[in-house]
Design a protein around this motif. Structure first.
Motif, PDB file in Angstrom:
ATOM      1  N   LEU A   1      43.781 -35.217 -16.169  1.00  0.00           N
ATOM      2  CA  LEU A   1      44.371 -36.065 -16.405  1.00  0.00           C
ATOM      3  C   LEU A   1      44.273 -37.056 -15.212  1.00  0.00           C
ATOM      4  N   HIS A   2      44.363 -38.256 -15.812  1.00  0.00           N
ATOM      5  CA  HIS A   2      44.634 -40.034 -15.457  1.00  0.00           C
ATOM      6  C   HIS A   2      45.824 -40.703 -15.849  1.00  0.00           C
ATOM      7  N   ILE A   3      46.722 -40.884 -15.716  1.00  0.00           N
ATOM      8  CA  ILE A   3      48.206 -40.815 -15.831  1.00  0.00           C
ATOM      9  C   ILE A   3      47.808 -42.465 -16.005  1.00  0.00           C
ATOM     10  N   CYS A   4      48.128 -43.083 -17.500  1.00  0.00           N
ATOM     11  CA  CYS A   4      47.526 -44.700 -17.430  1.00  0.00           C
ATOM     12  C   CYS A   4      49.078 -45.899 -17.546  1.00  0.00           C
ATOM     13  N   GLY A   5      49.851 -45.426 -17.430  1.00  0.00           N
ATOM     14  CA  GLY A   5      51.076 -45.255 -17.864  1.00  0.00           C
ATOM     15  C   GLY A   5      51.646 -45.440 -18.583  1.00  0.00           C
ATOM     16  N   LEU A   6      53.246 -45.796 -19.919  1.00  0.00           N
ATOM     17  CA  LEU A   6      54.149 -45.034 -20.334  1.00  0.00           C
ATOM     18  C   LEU A   6      53.458 -46.315 -21.739  1.00  0.00           C
ATOM     19  N   MET A   7      54.592 -45.509 -23.184  1.00  0.00           N
ATOM     20  CA  MET A   7      54.746 -46.132 -23.845  1.00  0.00           C
ATOM     21  C   MET A   7      55.772 -45.761 -24.719  1.00  0.00           C
ATOM     22  N   THR A   8      56.093 -46.533 -25.704  1.00  0.00           N
ATOM     23  CA  THR A   8      57.538 -45.979 -26.658  1.00  0.00           C
ATOM     24  C   THR A   8      57.488 -46.366 -27.450  1.00  0.00           C
ATOM     25  N   VAL A   9      58.501 -46.388 -28.358  1.00  0.00           N
ATOM     26  CA  VAL A   9      58.491 -46.850 -29.821  1.00  0.00           C
ATOM     27  C   VAL A   9      59.660 -47.168 -29.906  1.00  0.00           C
ATOM     28  N   ALA A  10      60.162 -48.395 -30.628  1.00  0.00           N
ATOM     29  CA  ALA A  10      62.004 -48.778 -30.331  1.00  0.00           C
ATOM     30  C   ALA A  10      62.574 -48.423 -31.294  1.00  0.00           C
ATOM     31  N   PRO A  11      63.533 -48.358 -31.625  1.00  0.00           N
ATOM     32  CA  PRO A  11      64.571 -48.379 -33.036  1.00  0.00           C
ATOM     33  C   PRO A  11      63.922 -49.661 -34.020  1.00  0.00           C
ATOM     34  N   LEU A  12      63.781 -49.248 -35.197  1.00  0.00           N
ATOM     35  CA  LEU A  12      63.708 -50.228 -36.389  1.00  0.00           C
ATOM     36  C   LEU A  12      64.761 -51.262 -36.853  1.00  0.00           C
ATOM     37  N   VAL A  13      64.761 -52.359 -36.463  1.00  0.00           N
ATOM     38  CA  VAL A  13      65.815 -53.095 -36.564  1.00  0.00           C
ATOM     39  C   VAL A  13      66.481 -54.268 -37.573  1.00  0.00           C
ATOM     40  N   ALA A  14      66.513 -55.161 -37.613  1.00  0.00           N
ATOM     41  CA  ALA A  14      66.560 -56.399 -38.464  1.00  0.00           C
ATOM     42  C   ALA A  14      66.183 -57.831 -37.514  1.00  0.00           C
ATOM     43  N   ASP A  15      66.686 -57.526 -36.553  1.00  0.00           N
ATOM     44  CA  ASP A  15      66.511 -58.476 -35.294  1.00  0.00           C
ATOM     45  C   ASP A  15      66.222 -57.777 -34.064  1.00  0.00           C
ATOM     46  N   PRO A  16      64.703 -58.324 -33.629  1.00  0.00           N
ATOM     47  CA  PRO A  16      64.136 -57.722 -32.732  1.00  0.00           C
ATOM     48  C   PRO A  16      64.364 -57.656 -31.005  1.00  0.00           C
ATOM     49  N   GLU A  17      65.363 -58.964 -30.876  1.00  0.00           N
ATOM     50  CA  GLU A  17      66.080 -58.964 -30.325  1.00  0.00           C
ATOM     51  C   GLU A  17      66.832 -57.630 -29.802  1.00  0.00           C
ATOM     52  N   GLU A  18      67.493 -56.877 -30.400  1.00  0.00           N
ATOM     53  CA  GLU A  18      68.167 -56.189 -30.636  1.00  0.00           C
ATOM     54  C   GLU A  18      67.414 -54.401 -29.355  1.00  0.00           C
ATOM     55  N   VAL A  19      66.434 -55.254 -29.743  1.00  0.00           N
ATOM     56  CA  VAL A  19      65.772 -53.449 -29.129  1.00  0.00           C
ATOM     57  C   VAL A  19      65.263 -54.320 -27.672  1.00  0.00           C
ATOM     58  N   ARG A  20      65.061 -55.493 -27.632  1.00  0.00           N
ATOM     59  CA  ARG A  20      64.256 -56.114 -26.039  1.00  0.00           C
ATOM     60  C   ARG A  20      65.236 -54.979 -24.290  1.00  0.00           C
ATOM     61  N   PRO A  21      66.543 -54.790 -24.511  1.00  0.00           N
ATOM     62  CA  PRO A  21      66.751 -53.582 -23.736  1.00  0.00           C
ATOM     63  C   PRO A  21      66.195 -52.934 -23.975  1.00  0.00           C
ATOM     64  N   VAL A  22      65.506 -52.483 -24.989  1.00  0.00           N
ATOM     65  CA  VAL A  22      64.710 -50.368 -24.922  1.00  0.00           C
ATOM     66  C   VAL A  22      63.255 -51.057 -24.130  1.00  0.00           C
ATOM     67  N   PHE A  23      63.091 -52.474 -24.083  1.00  0.00           N
ATOM     68  CA  PHE A  23      61.569 -52.767 -24.239  1.00  0.00           C
ATOM     69  C   PHE A  23      61.798 -53.149 -22.313  1.00  0.00           C
ATOM     70  N   LEU A  24      62.455 -53.436 -22.130  1.00  0.00           N
ATOM     71  CA  LEU A  24      63.088 -53.688 -20.515  1.00  0.00           C
ATOM     72  C   LEU A  24      62.566 -52.734 -19.470  1.00  0.00           C
ATOM     73  N   ARG A  25      63.624 -51.936 -20.271  1.00  0.00           N
ATOM     74  CA  ARG A  25      64.281 -49.936 -19.363  1.00  0.00           C
ATOM     75  C   ARG A  25      62.636 -49.870 -18.795  1.00  0.00           C
ATOM     76  N   LEU A  26      61.621 -49.655 -19.987  1.00  0.00           N
ATOM     77  CA  LEU A  26      60.508 -49.319 -20.013  1.00  0.00           C
ATOM     78  C   LEU A  26      59.593 -50.130 -19.493  1.00  0.00           C
ATOM     79  N   ALA A  27      59.691 -51.411 -18.994  1.00  0.00           N
ATOM     80  CA  ALA A  27      59.507 -51.999 -17.925  1.00  0.00           C
ATOM     81  C   ALA A  27      59.872 -51.808 -16.775  1.00  0.00           C
ATOM     82  N   ALA A  28      60.766 -51.373 -16.745  1.00  0.00           N
ATOM     83  CA  ALA A  28      60.948 -51.295 -15.261  1.00  0.00           C
ATOM     84  C   ALA A  28      61.419 -49.692 -14.780  1.00  0.00           C
TER      85      ALA A  28
END
Length: 236
Positions: free
Chosen positions: A153-180
């Motif tokens: 195995l070579h662990i190359c990173g992380l992946m997520t699928v954010a909730p489907l919402v009308a306003d993408p800004e609502e899922v910015r915290p999801v992406f920021l948490r994965l980046a952290a």
């Protein structure tokens, strides 16, 4: 009629703008064209426009299309069952959806037996959606510690699928948490782990994902048009 070439141009322009807003270069972002339910002829249109990375959700669909499309990098981006590992582990450049110790063990077993090493991402269910696969965030570092250094195995990173919402800004915290979380894993400096990729963002939210740190986005509808999930894909 969907114009794949024009769609790709628009998507690349949007990726470039989002990359610049995040202080990065457009070429730092990998576009994975999601080809689920897309016929081979239309996929070839995308490849002819210069796209080299293709993502499939299902093992059988990937295997049926792969012989007809050469010179590309195939990604498995959908849920992978352990009993399907033997069919696909050596047929893709990156498995985005490793979400359990058991799945990691099966991939490692197959790869090690062949003297190979498989590039994987750990899928994280940041939002805790019951309908989605993925590790809970608190399980990521324990799993990384467990499987780091496994020879197959070579662990190359992380992946997520954010909730489907009308306003993408609502899922910015999801992406920021994965980046952290990616930074937390990177700080461990474990063998066989380099956290090169942060795979997040799809048609509905990829610009916000890039602004939050994504360097790999998985885009289907914005390139190939709306999908008809009732239509069986024919491969000739």
């Amino acid at each position: 009629m969907v114009n794949v070439s024009e769609n790709i141009t628009r998507v690349l322009e949007r990726i470039a703008a989002a990359a610049r807003r995040s202080g990065r270069r457009p070429e730092d972002i990998t576009l994975v064209a999601v080809t689920k339910t897309v016929p081979v002829e239309r996929i070839w249109e995308a490849v002819a426009c210069g796209l080299k990375d293709l993502g499939e959700n299902r093992v059988q669909e990937l295997l049926s299309k792969q012989p007809h499309i050469e010179g590309v990098n195939w990604h498995l981006i959908g849920h992978l069952q352990r009993n399907k590992v033997r069919q696909v582990w050596d047929r893709v450049c990156l498995i985005h959806s490793v979400d359990s110790l058991e799945l990691a063990r099966e991939i490692n077993k197959r790869a090690t037996a062949a003297g190979r090493r498989v590039d994987i991402l750990l899928e994280v269910n940041i939002a805790g959606e019951e309908s989605k696969f993925g590790l809970v965030p608190d399980a990521v570092i324990p799993l990384v510690r467990e499987i780091a250094g496994w020879p197959g195995l070579h662990i190359c990173g992380l992946m997520t699928v954010a909730p489907l919402v009308a306003d993408p800004e609502e899922v910015r915290p999801v992406f920021l948490r994965l980046a952290a979380l990616r930074r937390e894993v990177e700080a461990l400096r474990l063998p066989g782990v380099d956290m090169a990729y942060l795979s997040m963002g799809m048609t509905n939210d990829f610009e916000v994902a890039i602004e939050a740190g994504a360097n790999m986005v998985r885009i289907g509808s914005a390139i190939f048009g709306s999908r008809d999930y009732q239509t069986k894909v024919e491969v000739h």
